[in-house]
Design a protein around this motif. Sequence first.
Motif, short mmCIF file in Angstrom:
data_model
loop_
_atom_site.label_atom_id
_atom_site.label_comp_id
_atom_site.label_asym_id
_atom_site.label_seq_id
_atom_site.Cartn_x
_atom_site.Cartn_y
_atom_site.Cartn_z
N LEU A 103 -22.78 -91.86 -35.65
CA LEU A 103 -22.79 -90.40 -35.83
C LEU A 103 -21.56 -89.77 -35.17
O LEU A 103 -20.88 -88.93 -35.78
N LEU A 137 -18.72 -87.58 -37.01
CA LEU A 137 -18.38 -86.21 -36.62
C LEU A 137 -16.92 -86.05 -36.21
O LEU A 137 -16.45 -84.94 -36.05
N GLY A 138 -16.22 -87.17 -36.04
CA GLY A 138 -14.79 -87.05 -35.75
C GLY A 138 -14.31 -87.79 -34.52
O GLY A 138 -13.14 -87.67 -34.16
N ASN A 164 -19.95 -91.58 -49.07
CA ASN A 164 -19.31 -92.20 -47.91
C ASN A 164 -17.82 -92.47 -48.17
O ASN A 164 -17.00 -92.38 -47.26
N LEU A 180 -15.92 -92.67 -44.66
CA LEU A 180 -16.75 -93.52 -43.78
C LEU A 180 -16.64 -94.98 -44.20
O LEU A 180 -16.95 -95.89 -43.46
N ARG A 224 -12.09 -85.99 -40.68
CA ARG A 224 -13.54 -85.72 -40.66
C ARG A 224 -13.84 -84.60 -39.68
O ARG A 224 -14.67 -83.75 -39.95
N LEU A 225 -13.15 -84.62 -38.56
CA LEU A 225 -13.40 -83.60 -37.53
C LEU A 225 -13.03 -82.20 -38.03
O LEU A 225 -13.74 -81.24 -37.81
N PHE A 249 -20.74 -83.37 -42.24
CA PHE A 249 -21.74 -84.28 -42.80
C PHE A 249 -23.15 -83.79 -42.50
O PHE A 249 -23.43 -83.29 -41.41
N PHE A 272 -27.06 -85.50 -42.88
CA PHE A 272 -27.75 -86.75 -43.21
C PHE A 272 -29.24 -86.50 -43.44
O PHE A 272 -29.80 -85.52 -42.96
N GLN A 273 -29.85 -87.44 -44.14
CA GLN A 273 -31.28 -87.32 -44.42
C GLN A 273 -32.11 -87.24 -43.13
O GLN A 273 -33.06 -86.48 -43.03
N ASN A 278 -30.18 -86.56 -37.65
CA ASN A 278 -29.22 -87.14 -36.70
C ASN A 278 -28.63 -86.14 -35.71
O ASN A 278 -27.42 -86.05 -35.54
N PRO A 331 -18.90 -80.31 -32.85
CA PRO A 331 -17.59 -80.49 -33.49
C PRO A 331 -16.53 -79.57 -32.91
O PRO A 331 -15.37 -79.96 -32.79
N ARG A 389 -24.11 -77.40 -37.72
CA ARG A 389 -23.12 -78.32 -37.13
C ARG A 389 -22.07 -78.72 -38.18
O ARG A 389 -20.89 -78.87 -37.87
#
Lengths: 137, 243
Positions: free
Chosen positions: A26, A30-31, B61, B66, B93-94, B99, B101-102, B105, B119, B166
Amino acid sequence: MFGIIALGIVNTVLMSVLYRKREFGLLQALGFTPRQTGGLIITEGLILTFVSGLIGITLGLFLTWFFFRDGLDFSFAWDEEWSFSGIAMDPVFVPLFRTTRVIQSLVFLFLIGVFASIYPAYRATRIDVAEAMKFER
Amino acid sequence: MNVTNINERNTAAVRTEEVWKIFEQEAEEVQAVRGVTLVIEPGEFVAMAGPSGSGKTTLLNLIGGLTRPSRGEIWVEGRDIAAMSNRELARMRLERIGFIFQAYNLLPVLTALENAEFPLLLQGVNGGERHRRVRELFERTGMAGLEDRRPGKLSGGQQQRVAVIRAVVGEPALVLADEPTANLDRAASDALLDMMEELNRDLGTTFVFATHDPRVMERSRRLIRLVDGAIESDERRGSEPVR
C-alpha cells in the motif's frame, strides 16, 4: 552471543515484513519508493534494538545493584585461604561496573540492528505491489 | 506515426497501445491482458467491466504502474511509464495517480484524517495546509465529525469514503479504483458513487473503475467490456468528459 541476538532480530523483522506485505504494498502504491520502504524497515529494526537494548541495560543495572551490590558470597563453599592452581579465590564476587562496557553494548546493538535489518529491508523493496494488493476473500 | 497520434499521447489522461501482460505460472503462461489499445481523456468517468479473470484489475495495475507490461506501451499524461525507473513511477503515483482498493486498505493505526492526509505528507505539504485540504474534503463529502476516528470505528462505506478522499486529496490527474463498491451494500455504494461523480464533476479528476458491479456500470459515462484480457466493446453514453 551477538550472533544469536542478530538471528533473533532478523527473524523478528523479517516476519514483520512478510506479515505486513500488504501494508508495504500500500505504501508503495501511495508513492513510497522501494528505497523509502527499505529505509523504513531499517529504522524499525534500529528502534527495536535500541529500545530493547535500553530496557535490557536498565534492567541489568537495576538487578545487579539490587541483588549483588554487596557481592555474591560463596564463603559457604570455600574460605579465604582456598586457592586453585596457586591462584587465591576470594569467596565474595563483586560485580564491576564500567561505563565503557555499557557504551560498547549499545554500539554493538546499533550495528546488529542495522545489519540484521538489511535483508528484511531488501525483501521489502522486492515486494510485487500488484500481488500484495490483491483482494483476498 | 502521424501527428494526431502524438497529440493524443500528450493530451490523453491514459493511452495504451497493444499492451500485453503475460504471467508465467509454473509450466503454462497466462495471458492476462492481450493487446489492449485505448485512450482515456481527462475528466472521463470510465468503467472497465468483465467477469473475474477478464484482466480488468491487471489493466488497472498496468495503468497505475504497479506492474509492468510484457509488451506494448502505456502513456499517462503523455509520459511513457514503461520507460520509467521504479523511483520515477513512485513519484508519478504520488503526484498524479490516486488508488482506491476493494478492501479500503486504510492504515489501522492512523485516524481517518491522518489516513486521508498521508499522500500530502509524502508530498511534503505543511501541516496547516494538509489539514485545511482534508477537512474541506471531509466537509464536502459529508464525513465531517469523523476525522479523529480510526478505521476500526468506521463502517465499510465510511472507510471507503476516507480511501476516496485519500485518493483525490493530492489532486491527481487520475483515480484508479479496483472494485470500490464490492464490499458495500446498496445504499453505501450509491452514496460512494454520488461522492465520486461529484468529485469528477467539481475537480475534473478522471476516474477509471475495474468493476463487475452493475450499478457502477450504469452510472459510468463510458463502459469498456473486457473478455479474456481483450476489449470486447467500448461504448460512450451521456455527457462529454468533464474538463
